[in-house]
Design a protein around this motif. Sequence first.
Motif, PDB file in Angstrom:
ATOM      1  N   VAL A   4      -8.653 114.903 -42.644  1.00 34.07           N
ATOM      2  CA  VAL A   4      -8.899 113.898 -42.753  1.00 34.07           C
ATOM      3  C   VAL A   4     -10.029 113.741 -43.933  1.00 34.07           C
ATOM      4  O   VAL A   4     -10.475 114.820 -44.735  1.00 34.07           O
ATOM      5  CB  VAL A   4      -9.820 113.746 -41.438  1.00 34.07           C
TER       6      VAL A   4
ATOM      7  N   VAL B 284     -15.657 111.283 -37.239  1.00 32.33           N
ATOM      8  CA  VAL B 284     -13.991 110.212 -37.703  1.00 32.33           C
ATOM      9  C   VAL B 284     -15.461 109.189 -37.159  1.00 32.33           C
ATOM     10  O   VAL B 284     -15.445 108.198 -36.066  1.00 32.33           O
ATOM     11  CB  VAL B 284     -12.870 109.880 -36.897  1.00 32.33           C
TER      12      VAL B 284
ATOM     13  N   HIS C 186      -9.399 104.025 -38.514  1.00 34.86           N
ATOM     14  CA  HIS C 186      -9.011 104.985 -38.826  1.00 34.86           C
ATOM     15  C   HIS C 186      -8.528 105.641 -36.743  1.00 34.86           C
ATOM     16  O   HIS C 186      -9.152 105.149 -36.032  1.00 34.86           O
ATOM     17  CB  HIS C 186      -9.672 106.289 -39.316  1.00 34.86           C
TER      18      HIS C 186
ATOM     19  N   LEU D 268     -16.111 111.284 -42.759  1.00 36.94           N
ATOM     20  CA  LEU D 268     -16.638 112.034 -41.834  1.00 36.94           C
ATOM     21  C   LEU D 268     -18.055 111.696 -42.284  1.00 36.94           C
ATOM     22  O   LEU D 268     -18.784 111.631 -42.871  1.00 36.94           O
ATOM     23  CB  LEU D 268     -16.102 113.318 -42.033  1.00 36.94           C
TER      24      LEU D 268
END
Length: 85
Positions: free
Chosen positions: A63, A22, A27, A68
Motif C-alpha cells: 500500500v 488505509v 482504495h 496510510l
Amino acid sequence: MTEKIRPVEVKRMMALGTQVMVDHPQHPFNGCMGRVVGRRGGRTADDTWILVYFASKMRSYLVPESILSTQPGNSETRNPDPADG
C-alpha cells in the motif's frame, strides 16, 4: 567562503509494527486496519510502498505510504513472555 546549508526535509517513517489504517476513499481497503511488516522501495520520489498485514484478510499487501494513517495501538509483540508475570 561560507556555504549555506539547506535544511533537510524530514520524511515520516512508519516503523515496523505500527498500526495503520488505509485512509483513501477510492482504495478498495479504505477503512481497513493493519500492521506495518515491511518497506518495499519507492513508488514515487516522495512516496514509499509499505507492506501491511491485514488480519481481517489474513494477508499482507503493498500500500502506498501516502494513503496510510497511523493509529494508536499496541506495537509490542503479541505473545508476551510469561516469565515476566
